[in-house]
Enzyme design. Sequence first.
Site, short mmCIF file in Angstrom:
data_model
loop_
_atom_site.label_atom_id
_atom_site.label_comp_id
_atom_site.label_asym_id
_atom_site.label_seq_id
_atom_site.Cartn_x
_atom_site.Cartn_y
_atom_site.Cartn_z
N ASP A 71 0.82 -1.09 0.06
CA ASP A 71 -0.03 0.01 0.02
C ASP A 71 0.94 1.14 -0.06
O ASP A 71 2.23 1.20 0.15
CB ASP A 71 -0.86 0.02 1.16
CG ASP A 71 -2.19 0.99 1.07
OD1 ASP A 71 -3.24 0.69 1.60
OD2 ASP A 71 -2.04 1.72 0.21
C1 GLC Z 1 -4.18 4.35 -0.14
C2 GLC Z 1 -5.15 3.30 -0.05
C3 GLC Z 1 -5.20 2.14 -0.86
C4 GLC Z 1 -4.99 2.84 -2.57
C5 GLC Z 1 -3.50 3.35 -2.35
C6 GLC Z 1 -3.25 4.16 -3.77
O1 GLC Z 1 -3.35 4.76 1.08
O2 GLC Z 1 -4.96 2.69 1.28
O3 GLC Z 1 -6.46 1.60 -0.80
O4 GLC Z 1 -5.12 1.60 -3.29
O5 GLC Z 1 -3.28 4.41 -1.34
O6 GLC Z 1 -4.06 5.13 -3.94
#
Ligand code: GLC
Length: 741
Positions: free
Chosen positions: A282
């Site tokens: 993430d």
């Molecule tokens: C965010 C979220 C995740 C998302 C990623 C990219 O922090 O936790 O769900 O896909 O970053 O935007």
Amino acid sequence: MKKQLFLLILLANGISFSQAQRKTFAQRADSVLKLMTLDEKVGQLNQYSGDWAHTGPITKDGDKQTQLRNGQLGSMLNVMGVQHTREIQEMAMQSRLKIPLLFGQDVIHGFRTTFPIPLGQAASWDITAIELAERIAGTEAAASGIHWTFSPMVDIARDARWGRVMEGSGEDTYLGSLIAAARVRGFQGKGIGNTDAVMACVKHYAAYGAAVGGRDYNSVDMSLNTLWQYYLPPFKAAVDAGVGSVMNSFNTLNGIPATANIYLVKDILKKQWKFDGIVVSDWGSVGGIIRHGYAATYKEAAMDAILAGCDMDMESRAYKDHLAKLVKEGKVPLKLVDESVKRILIKKFELGLFDDPYKFSNEAREEAQKNVPAHMAAARDLSRKSIVLLKNENHLLPLSAQIKTVAMIGPFAKAVKDNLGFWSMEWPDDSLTIVTQWDGIKNALGRNTEMLYAKGCNINDTDTSGFAEAMEVAAKADVVIMSVGEARDMSGEAKSRSNLHLPGMQEALIKAVHSTGKKIVLMINAGRPLVFDKAAAQADAILYTWWLGSQAGNAIGDVLTGAYNPSGKLPISFPRTEGQSPIYYNHLNTGHAAASDTINFYVTGYIDLRNSPAYPFGYGLSYTGFSYGDIKLNKTTINSSGKLVADISVTNTGNADGEETVQLYIRDLAASVSRPVKELKKFQKIFFKKGETKTVSFTLTVEDLKFYNDQLKYVAEPGDFKLFIGTNSDNVKETDFKLIK
Ligand code: GLC
């Protein structure tokens, strides 16, 4: 010629084309891998956000383009549109090996056409409609240069204080698993590589929704039994549906960060489930391994993550800055890096990007995917199916045709973008359709109904200066429709709330309008269950409208006029107060179960509040009524090869056609681990004409009775069971049956 002959031979031997293709993709990936330097390999494991929009602290910009041209980036996110993706892909094509970039995006509930937030979609219990929504989202996103969506989010959530409850399918593992698979099928369509499909990414792996206190990013501590029984199955359903990628979650699980969690990723996901796609961190979660106190340095964090099977580092730069050194120092085997790079290259081959890096960069295709009538129709259909009727005193709804004057009051009555909810796409132009609630209702009621308006108050401040006007407007109307709730950015990521009441002066506004004596239809817009007991008592009818998306107004208009009879059922329990969270229907009985829903001592409960939720899982009313006969079983004893058939007659007792979601739950009365008082195992959403009776039939096998025992074996144990069928988890008919050896 050789390749065609090779494939013909495979076909002749009955080997599936896809196996041959997969073999070819792997061979082609190997041929590229052989040419790559260590730096180029590390580059493929590195993902940055674009400069358009970011969902996390954006990194230093400017140097990305140099890195692109040097082949030091494997993927970007938050770059949307054919023009922008082409521009950046062209930079990547200047690199030595011309390895194409993957473009990822959070397509969570629609791309051009915005569908209800996922929690609202789950309230439809319409798996086919949900799959169609993702099919449309995948088509629209792929037409705009997107290869990869970071969706579906399948985190089971039992705590409404957690802002991301809006992003998943609620509290139930069975419903959540069906929806997880449907979303993957929708996004990936006939297979990634088609120009109307995107690679899906199931997230957040794992158990992110169980953050302590509902506080986002917080620690998660649970038994492995709970993890396997409730939180992992939706991920397994996504893997079984062929999901192309998995995203680590931010949280620690029992003290180990998910991004560095060898048990979760190497043991369960890769070894047991045989997942061979991409694992992406993430945003910054590789670096987060330090903040969790699990690694002392970025270099250590990079090592922990790659050793735990995290292929791609989103926005922490730990791989970019440290992985090559770790390999050279012998702390990370080159083989591991090669395997991660190969998984990424294979997906790029599957997507067809090596054959044509601009395959998804077609301006005409992009243009053709804006405001598509069929997409809007699908959005309207799913949106109205997502609306849940919580109360309808004296059949106030559907609105009578005799009504001449309607007052619409509240901060969301004429709101525009709020209808899209969190995680909707922000487009620079306003060319996209959003039907406001005001417009939708006005269109639905028609010219003969006078519509009055007063905002009444803002979403979240202390200003009551609009109350007088609201009361005046209400006094002139035959009925009042109030649109209240939380702002669209009060749920979603990093949006945990300790107070789930209607924000600002909205409760006071409802009270003031109620004092006029007019009938009130209350519409609640939210990304989560809210607490609104006082308002509920003052309203004659209540619709839970979540955030319904592009077609919000039309969907609401259809329901208010009865053009569509509401059929939504809650996918999550609604707490009476924040103090009840977490609350969920499939709880254990405990050794001090309360005999009734009253306040008692020496039972599991509170001394100041009843145990039951404000509205139970599976609850939702209709403009008609449904009566249930008694359950009839084909037998009362089954063995491990038997089939239990449960029939029940259901009658539409009212004056309107309507759909009912008939739900089947079981309870295993005694097992080697305590089992919940109810578990959803089947459901059928069925249309009934008014007065119509149908026999609804369910078939259970021993597979439906299995659970994870204390050795984490998935077993069914002989013994006594209860079987329940009804209109929600709290209103069921019941019978008994036995499983024998
Ligand atoms: C965010 C979220 C995740 C998302 C990623 C990219 O922090 O936790 O769900 O896909 O970053 O935007």
